[in-house]
Design an enzyme around this catalytic site. Structure first.
Site, short mmCIF file in Angstrom:
data_model
loop_
_atom_site.label_atom_id
_atom_site.label_comp_id
_atom_site.label_asym_id
_atom_site.label_seq_id
_atom_site.Cartn_x
_atom_site.Cartn_y
_atom_site.Cartn_z
N ARG A 1 8.72 0.17 -0.77
CA ARG A 1 9.34 -1.12 -1.07
C ARG A 1 10.26 -1.02 -2.27
O ARG A 1 10.86 -2.02 -2.67
CB ARG A 1 8.24 -2.14 -1.36
N LYS B 1 7.76 -7.06 10.95
CA LYS B 1 7.64 -5.60 11.00
C LYS B 1 6.20 -5.15 11.21
O LYS B 1 5.97 -4.11 11.83
CB LYS B 1 8.28 -4.93 9.78
N ARG C 1 2.33 -19.14 9.32
CA ARG C 1 1.46 -17.99 9.52
C ARG C 1 0.03 -18.32 9.10
O ARG C 1 -0.18 -19.02 8.11
CB ARG C 1 2.01 -16.86 8.63
N ARG D 1 8.81 -13.86 -3.14
CA ARG D 1 8.76 -12.57 -2.45
C ARG D 1 10.13 -12.20 -1.86
O ARG D 1 10.51 -11.04 -1.84
CB ARG D 1 7.70 -12.59 -1.34
N ARG E 1 -2.44 -17.66 3.82
CA ARG E 1 -2.71 -16.76 2.70
C ARG E 1 -1.98 -17.22 1.45
O ARG E 1 -0.88 -17.74 1.55
CB ARG E 1 -2.20 -15.35 3.05
P1 AMP Z 1 2.56 -7.23 3.03
O1 AMP Z 1 1.34 -7.55 3.79
O2 AMP Z 1 3.18 -5.89 3.39
O3 AMP Z 1 3.60 -8.33 3.06
O4 AMP Z 1 2.13 -7.05 1.48
C1 AMP Z 1 1.52 -8.11 0.76
C2 AMP Z 1 1.67 -7.85 -0.73
O5 AMP Z 1 1.04 -6.60 -1.08
C3 AMP Z 1 3.10 -7.72 -1.23
O6 AMP Z 1 3.70 -8.98 -1.50
C4 AMP Z 1 2.88 -6.92 -2.52
O7 AMP Z 1 2.38 -7.71 -3.57
C5 AMP Z 1 1.78 -5.95 -2.11
N1 AMP Z 1 2.35 -4.71 -1.55
C6 AMP Z 1 2.25 -4.24 -0.27
N2 AMP Z 1 2.92 -3.07 -0.12
C7 AMP Z 1 3.44 -2.78 -1.33
C8 AMP Z 1 4.27 -1.72 -1.83
N3 AMP Z 1 4.69 -0.73 -1.03
N4 AMP Z 1 4.62 -1.76 -3.14
C9 AMP Z 1 4.20 -2.75 -3.95
N5 AMP Z 1 3.46 -3.78 -3.55
C10 AMP Z 1 3.08 -3.82 -2.25
#
Ligand code: AMP
Length: 214
Positions: free
Chosen positions: A88, A13, A127, A171, A160
């Site tokens: 989320r 996404k 990744r 996750r 990462r």
């Molecule tokens: P992403 O890069 O979107 O996969 O986000 C990486 C991490 O950031 C996630 O696994 C969460 O720990 C945190 N995170 C990002 N967006 C949110 C959100 N909307 N609510 C809570 N945690 C978030």
């Protein structure tokens, strides 16, 4: 146009959101990127967020909602935005609806990029990310020109912490429990559109453009 991207971590996404932002000339707002920038800069928010992110958990709603509420009122969001990784949880979605309602606005589309759990695990283990500029790659589908080195800023690219297999499993569990209910939430509002995310990036993007309109 105000767009939300839904989908499991690693569904692609983020890649789609970047292309949407470019085509429709709206800002791409990724909460994950904002948290990572804060971690890099050593801010208080970054320190708090890291504790959760490294464990594959969600950052608490109160921190996340405030961040997005402040961002979407900025000048560059006047004609819309594409939100990537937010909301989320149902409380985040409700807080977003409330913040937009105050401005007399609403979300136009929630696009769900649908990918099986098995492919997510395969994709994420390949990744690689540059911790300096945030660029992301994949050892098979989007390799760096020089092995292990970021094309953009020439710093090393790494797996990462939150993309490590044990964290990915965690996750995915968090996604099914807390984020997947949003599909029903936006379906109930009549703005959900699903795309099959198992195909190549360009085909997925074409589907999205068909939904959003050229
Ligand atoms: P992403 O890069 O979107 O996969 O986000 C990486 C991490 O950031 C996630 O696994 C969460 O720990 C945190 N995170 C990002 N967006 C949110 C959100 N909307 N609510 C809570 N945690 C978030």
């Amino acid at each position: 146009m105000k767009i939300i991207m839904l989908g499991a971590p690693g569904a692609g996404k983020g890649t789609q959101a970047k292309q949407i932002a470019e085509k429709y000339r709206i800002p791409h707002i990724s909460t994950g990127d904002i948290f990572r920038a804060n971690i890099k800069d050593g801010t208080e928010l970054g320190k708090k967020a890291k504790e959760y992110m490294d464990q594959g958990l969600l950052v608490p709603d109160e921190l996340t909602v405030a961040l997005v509420a402040d961002r979407i009122v900025e000048e560059d969001c006047r004609d819309g935005f594409v939100l990537d990784g937010f909301p989320r949880t149902i409380p985040q979605a409700k807080a977003l609806d409330a913040a937009l309602e105050k401005m007399g606005e609403k979300i136009d589309f929630a696009i769900d990029v649908d990918v099986s759990d098995e492919s997510i695990i395969n994709r994420m283990s390949g990744r690689r990310a540059c911790l300096n500029c945030g660029a992301t790659y994949h050892i098979v589908s989007i390799p760096t020109k020089e092995e292990g080195i970021c094309d953009k800023c020439k710093n090393p690219v790494v797996l990462r912490d939150d993309d490590k297999p044990e964290t990915v499993q965690k996750r995915l569990g968090v996604y099914h429990e807390q984020t997947q209910p949003l599909i029903e939430y936006y379906s109930g509002q009549g703005i959900l559109r699903s795309v099959d995310g198992m195909r190549n990036m360009q085909d997925v993007f074409e589907d999205i453009v068909r939904i959003l309109g050229a």
